[in-house]
Write an enzyme that holds these catalytic residues in place. Structure first.
Site, PDB file in Angstrom:
ATOM      1  N   GLU A  45      -1.675  -6.955   2.742  1.00 26.96           N
ATOM      2  CA  GLU A  45      -3.250  -6.597   2.804  1.00 26.96           C
ATOM      3  C   GLU A  45      -3.582  -5.915   3.932  1.00 26.96           C
ATOM      4  OE1 GLU A  45      -4.546  -7.307   0.153  1.00 26.96           O
ATOM      5  OE2 GLU A  45      -3.359  -8.816  -0.860  1.00 26.96           O
ATOM      6  N   CYS A  46      -4.536  -4.992   3.784  1.00 29.14           N
ATOM      7  CA  CYS A  46      -5.371  -4.328   4.913  1.00 29.14           C
ATOM      8  C   CYS A  46      -6.397  -4.765   5.538  1.00 29.14           C
ATOM      9  CB  CYS A  46      -5.727  -2.882   4.285  1.00 29.14           C
ATOM     10  SG  CYS A  46      -7.052  -2.946   3.146  1.00 29.14           S
ATOM     11  N   GLY A  47      -6.825  -6.016   4.842  1.00 26.28           N
ATOM     12  CA  GLY A  47      -7.705  -6.773   5.688  1.00 26.28           C
ATOM     13  C   GLY A  47      -9.130  -6.731   4.665  1.00 26.28           C
TER      14      GLY A  47
END
Length: 253
Positions: free
Chosen positions: A238-240
């Site tokens: 995930e990128c956040g």
């Protein structure tokens, strides 16, 4: 029927909130993706928006939402490091679907970031967290605030990674409703939908990419790799964007 208010849910204690959301999600699981989008627009309080990275299968969510509400803002957090093909794909879909595209970027340009912090994506998990916080999380937070979003649509799917395998259709994230209409779709269902609607995949799919993000943290699929291994050097998926801020600032993505 009055719209479901976020304040109503947040006024419940944690157990009551979980039970109420579980009850709603049980009902939503019985609906088609198209019916879910209509339900969300009819029953959830707040302005809608859909986020998109304009990745391999992006056309699905963009068409699903804008087919029901054509002026829905489409939020892109542009890092400045996307593939040229991605920028071309953005232009193609924006014109074809008449998208209300809203582009948000980091406060610091890519060159300023490299001058100040070095190449964060080469600095392990902590560097990736810092990079994603600057270029994805903070711009998205600003987008949700400036556009006054109350209902955030996203195209996450459970079969994309282990971190997404138990996500519900409806949840609350960072003070807004988070809604995932195609969370239970398979790659085959995505393919059929794109074919039925005559919509394109991202052009890099034909070159062996299963998932596309920034040029420096995306690689082609190789035999033995999972889809999630093709991003962020396999260190993370995930990128956040798809976590609560408190979690993103703590244990990570």
């Amino acid at each position: 029927m009055p719209k479901l208010q976020l304040s109503e849910l947040l006024s419940l204690n944690k157990v009551e909130q979980i039970l109420r959301l579980a009850e709603i999600n049980t009902e939503l699981e019985q609906l088609t993706a198209q019916e879910r989008v209509s339900w969300a627009l009819d029953n959830l309080e707040g302005k809608p928006a859909v986020s998109s990275s304009f990745g391999i299968q992006a056309a699905v969510m963009l068409q699903l939402v804008t087919d029901v509400k054509s002026d829905t803002p489409v939020i892109l957090t542009d890092t400045g490091y996307l593939f040229p093909e991605t920028y071309q794909f953005i232009d193609t879909l924006t014109e074809r679907l008449n998208l209300n595209l809203q582009v948000f970027t980091a406060d610091e340009t890519p060159m300023w970031q490299e001058a100040r912090y070095g190449k964060l994506w080469e600095q392990g998990v902590d560097g990736l967290k810092h990079y994603n916080r600057l270029n994805k999380v903070q711009p998205m937070r600003r987008a949700l605030d400036q556009l006054q979003v109350g209902v955030w649509f996203s195209g996450l799917r459970r079969d994309q990674s282990s971190s997404r395998s138990h996500l519900p259709i409806l949840s609350i994230q960072n003070g807004v409703f988070k809604f995932l209409p195609v969370i239970d779709w398979s790659n085959q269902e995505v393919h059929y939908y794109l074919e039925e609607k005559g919509l394109p995949y991202h052009p890099l799919r034909d070159e062996g990419y299963l998932s596309v993000g920034d040029t420096h943290t995306t690689q082609k699929w190789e035999p033995g790799m999972k889809e999630e291994d093709t991003r962020f050097f396999g260190l993370k998926r995930e990128c956040g964007l798809h976590e609560d801020d408190a979690e993103a600032e703590g244990s990570g993505i």
